[in-house]
Scaffold this motif. Structure first.
Motif, PDB file in Angstrom:
ATOM      1  N   LEU A   1       0.838  -1.190   0.000  1.00 52.64           N
ATOM      2  CA  LEU A   1       0.000   0.000   0.000  1.00 52.64           C
ATOM      3  C   LEU A   1       0.879   1.248   0.000  1.00 52.64           C
ATOM      4  N   SER A   2       0.542   2.231  -0.824  1.00 51.04           N
ATOM      5  CA  SER A   2       1.287   3.491  -0.829  1.00 51.04           C
ATOM      6  C   SER A   2       0.348   4.659  -0.546  1.00 51.04           C
ATOM      7  N   PHE A   3       0.852   5.652   0.168  1.00 48.59           N
ATOM      8  CA  PHE A   3       0.056   6.835   0.500  1.00 48.59           C
ATOM      9  C   PHE A   3       0.982   7.933   1.004  1.00 48.59           C
ATOM     10  N   THR A   4       0.433   9.127   1.151  1.00 51.38           N
ATOM     11  CA  THR A   4       1.185  10.282   1.647  1.00 51.38           C
ATOM     12  C   THR A   4       0.514  10.825   2.891  1.00 51.38           C
ATOM     13  N   LEU A   5       1.301  11.162   3.899  1.00 55.06           N
ATOM     14  CA  LEU A   5       0.789  11.816   5.103  1.00 55.06           C
ATOM     15  C   LEU A   5       1.313  13.250   5.161  1.00 55.06           C
ATOM     16  N   PRO A   6       0.489  14.183   5.627  1.00 60.94           N
ATOM     17  CA  PRO A   6       0.918  15.588   5.731  1.00 60.94           C
ATOM     18  C   PRO A   6       1.784  15.816   6.974  1.00 60.94           C
ATOM     19  N   MET A   7       2.914  15.103   7.025  1.00 59.76           N
ATOM     20  CA  MET A   7       3.848  15.198   8.153  1.00 59.76           C
ATOM     21  C   MET A   7       5.276  15.200   7.625  1.00 59.76           C
ATOM     22  N   PRO A   8       6.177  15.954   8.243  1.00 54.09           N
ATOM     23  CA  PRO A   8       7.598  15.839   7.880  1.00 54.09           C
ATOM     24  C   PRO A   8       8.094  14.432   8.191  1.00 54.09           C
ATOM     25  N   HIS A   9       9.087  13.976   7.417  1.00 55.04           N
ATOM     26  CA  HIS A   9       9.596  12.638   7.644  1.00 55.04           C
ATOM     27  C   HIS A   9      10.288  12.534   9.006  1.00 55.04           C
ATOM     28  N   SER A  10       9.893  11.521   9.779  1.00 54.73           N
ATOM     29  CA  SER A  10      10.477  11.283  11.096  1.00 54.73           C
ATOM     30  C   SER A  10      10.064   9.890  11.545  1.00 54.73           C
ATOM     31  N   LYS A  11      10.595   9.465  12.685  1.00 56.08           N
ATOM     32  CA  LYS A  11      10.173   8.190  13.250  1.00 56.08           C
ATOM     33  C   LYS A  11       8.693   8.217  13.616  1.00 56.08           C
ATOM     34  N   VAL A  12       8.242   9.374  14.090  1.00 56.38           N
ATOM     35  CA  VAL A  12       6.827   9.506  14.434  1.00 56.38           C
ATOM     36  C   VAL A  12       5.963   9.346  13.194  1.00 56.38           C
ATOM     37  N   ALA A  13       6.396   9.947  12.072  1.00 51.85           N
ATOM     38  CA  ALA A  13       5.641   9.831  10.827  1.00 51.85           C
ATOM     39  C   ALA A  13       5.566   8.378  10.382  1.00 51.85           C
ATOM     40  N   GLU A  14       6.692   7.653  10.511  1.00 54.23           N
ATOM     41  CA  GLU A  14       6.688   6.242  10.128  1.00 54.23           C
ATOM     42  C   GLU A  14       5.760   5.437  11.034  1.00 54.23           C
TER      43      GLU A  14
END
Length: 246
Positions: free
Chosen positions: A15-28
């Motif tokens: 599955l692929s998608f985008t989240l409106p968050m800067p890349h970080s461990k929290v984002a992952e």
């Protein structure tokens, strides 16, 4: 049945998608949480890439337990014969006794002409020649960003038998709104028995929504010029026979 990943029936999907968050461990972690809530368990984030300073693109791999029953799948099957250009030309001459007129365009703010050109231009798509190649078809390609009133006016001027509309831009359901506007405009401008065939196409359309959107046919991704030509010829031939019978 279940999806196939590494072994039969293991239910593994990507599955692929985008989240409106800067890349970080929290984002992952947020991406994994989203995948879990969608039914993937376990969910493994296999790719994460910043998309500018405020967005991150993810690819998640994991297992789902949902089953698919092919016997309950409903799709729009082709209900007309596929014709070669020679057969289509012969059918047009036989039923219409004149050239068939097709007007095509991308309406609204859509500037992506790749789809409409693939169907209409002589170079065609997937090894098939476009409708310009058909001797008994007159093609009028209006290009991109054509307003609905302009399309209706040109269709009337050309005495179009069929109107082809391509919609690639889908943000905020623009393709659905434009199609409904277009179909309504043609129904207001033509008597029901004189209206040209309305055909729309694009990668995000649901082919089963033709009646809901007020058009005669919807074509999805991968459609070839031959399929479109065969449909138009079949429907025009049927319409001519019905008029003669009445």
């Amino acid at each position: 049945m279940r999806p196939y990943g590494d072994t039969t029936g293991d239910g593994m999907v990507q599955l692929s998608f985008t989240l409106p968050m800067p890349h970080s461990k929290v984002a992952e972690g947020a991406a994994a949480q989203l995948a879990n809530k969608m039914g993937m368990d376990p969910a493994l984030v296999v790719h994460a890439k910043p998309m500018g300073p405020d967005f991150t693109f993810f690819v998640v791999y994991g297992r789902v337990n949902h089953l698919v029953d092919p016997s309950k799948v409903v799709v729009v099957e082709r209900d007309y014969p596929l014709l070669t250009p020679k057969e289509a030309n012969a059918a047009i001459k036989r039923s219409l006794r004149r050239r068939l007129v097709v007007v095509g365009a991308c309406i609204g703010t859509d500037a992506h002409t790749v789809g409409i050109d693939a169907i209409l231009n002589i170079k065609g798509f997937a090894g098939e020649k476009g409708l310009e190649y058909y001797r008994e078809v007159k093609v009028v390609n209006l290009g991109a960003q054509v307003s609905v009133p302009q399309l209706v006016e040109r269709a009337r001027a050309e005495k179009a038998d069929a109107v082809l509309v391509s919609q690639v831009v889908t943000q905020r359901d623009a393709h659905l709104l434009n199609t409904r506007e277009m179909s309504a405009a043609f129904r207001e401008s033509y008597p029901s028995d004189k209206r040209p065939l309305l055909v729309v196409g694009g990668p995000r359309f649901d082919e089963a929504m033709a009646d809901e959107l007020g058009v005669d046919r919807i074509f999805g991704r991968g459609t070839t010029p031959g399929e479109v030509a065969s449909f138009i010829v079949h429907r025009m031939s049927t319409r001519t026979q019905e008029r003669k019978a009445s």
